[in-house]
Structure formats: C-alpha cells, structure tokens
Design a protein around this motif. Structure first.
Motif, PDB file in Angstrom:
ATOM      1  N   CYS A  66      38.333  30.406  79.800  1.00 15.06           N
ATOM      2  CA  CYS A  66      37.518  30.373  78.581  1.00 15.06           C
ATOM      3  C   CYS A  66      36.050  30.670  78.868  1.00 15.06           C
ATOM      4  N   LYS A  67      35.602  30.576  80.131  1.00 12.61           N
ATOM      5  CA  LYS A  67      34.221  30.905  80.499  1.00 12.61           C
ATOM      6  C   LYS A  67      34.188  31.502  81.897  1.00 12.61           C
ATOM      7  N   TYR A  68      33.308  32.486  82.084  1.00 19.20           N
ATOM      8  CA  TYR A  68      33.044  33.094  83.392  1.00 19.20           C
ATOM      9  C   TYR A  68      31.554  32.924  83.640  1.00 19.20           C
ATOM     10  N   ILE A  69      31.188  32.363  84.794  1.00 25.56           N
ATOM     11  CA  ILE A  69      29.777  32.124  85.101  1.00 25.56           C
ATOM     12  C   ILE A  69      29.499  32.624  86.507  1.00 25.56           C
ATOM     13  N   SER A  70      28.592  33.584  86.628  1.00 26.61           N
ATOM     14  CA  SER A  70      28.224  34.112  87.944  1.00 26.61           C
ATOM     15  C   SER A  70      27.204  33.180  88.597  1.00 26.61           C
ATOM     16  N   PHE A  71      27.118  33.253  89.924  1.00 24.50           N
ATOM     17  CA  PHE A  71      26.140  32.461  90.660  1.00 24.50           C
ATOM     18  C   PHE A  71      24.730  32.810  90.199  1.00 24.50           C
ATOM     19  N   ASP A  72      24.449  34.090  90.011  1.00 29.51           N
ATOM     20  CA  ASP A  72      23.111  34.520  89.579  1.00 29.51           C
ATOM     21  C   ASP A  72      22.762  33.962  88.206  1.00 29.51           C
ATOM     22  N   GLN A  73      23.741  33.932  87.316  1.00 28.23           N
ATOM     23  CA  GLN A  73      23.520  33.380  85.974  1.00 28.23           C
ATOM     24  C   GLN A  73      23.161  31.891  86.070  1.00 28.23           C
TER      25      GLN A  73
END
Length: 121
Positions: A66-73
């Motif tokens: 349901c969510k994708y979160i990059s390290f940079d974000q």
C-alpha cells in the motif's frame, strides 16, 4: 536474496498500535480514526536501506503493497514520516499492516504484522 523474520512486540495505547524490532532500528505506529488509517514511521540514524514497503491484508493470507518509501524520500523528512493509507479497507474488519525493508545489496527483511482491530459500533 535473503529473507529474515524478526521478533514481535506490539502495544495498544489509545487506539495506536506499534511495532519496534528487538534492535530498535525503527518504530512503526498504526492508528485508525473513523475511516482513515494513519501510518507513522521513525527510523534511527544508523539504519540504511534502499527502500521500504508497507503492506496490508484483511480477509486473505496474502499481503499487498500500500506504500513505497525510498531511503532518499525518508532522509528528506528527517527519518520521520507520517503517511495515510489512501485506500484503506473498511473500518468494520480487522486489518494487518507490516513493513518490508530492502537493503542496497538486495537483502529483504520482512517484519511481523501489526493487527489493527475493526472499529466497534
């Protein structure tokens, strides 16, 4: 590809359910208010990864992303992120959320789910 499952310790306080792995790399909190589901992630400074996904499930055995979160974000947010599940399941059913962490070298760590109980009428 490496998959590890870590220990589980969830607490319920005032409608907020949380998970912290034994090494305290992060804290994941889930809460439900009416039809909204809020997800709060706080990572410690030493944790490094490529990306994390938040997955959920309701009536089926399989989790879906349901969510994708990059390290940079996450880094731009000061390692503290407040997200909303944009398409939450109905508040009348129990839902489970979990975090999957993928390192830069491709190792996958899947953490135990947090159960979010249905809202009682």
């Amino acid at each position: 590809l490496m998959l590890s499952l870590c220990g589980f310790a969830a607490n319920a306080q005032a409608g907020t359910y949380s998970f912290t792995p034994p090494d305290s790399e992060f804290v994941m909190q889930i809460s439900r208010e009416k039809t909204d589901v809020k997800i709060i992630l706080t990572f410690n400074d030493s944790l490094s990864f490529d990306y994390v996904t938040i997955e959920r499930r309701a009536d089926n055995p399989e989790f879906s992303q349901c969510k994708y979160i990059s390290f940079d974000q996450l880094k731009t947010k000061g390692r503290h992120l407040v997200e909303k599940d944009m398409y939450p399941y109905s508040g009348s059913i129990d839902v489970s959320y979990r975090l999957k962490l993928v390192t830069r070298d491709g190792a996958v760590r899947t953490f135990p789910p947090i159960s979010l109980p249905a809202v009682k009428k």
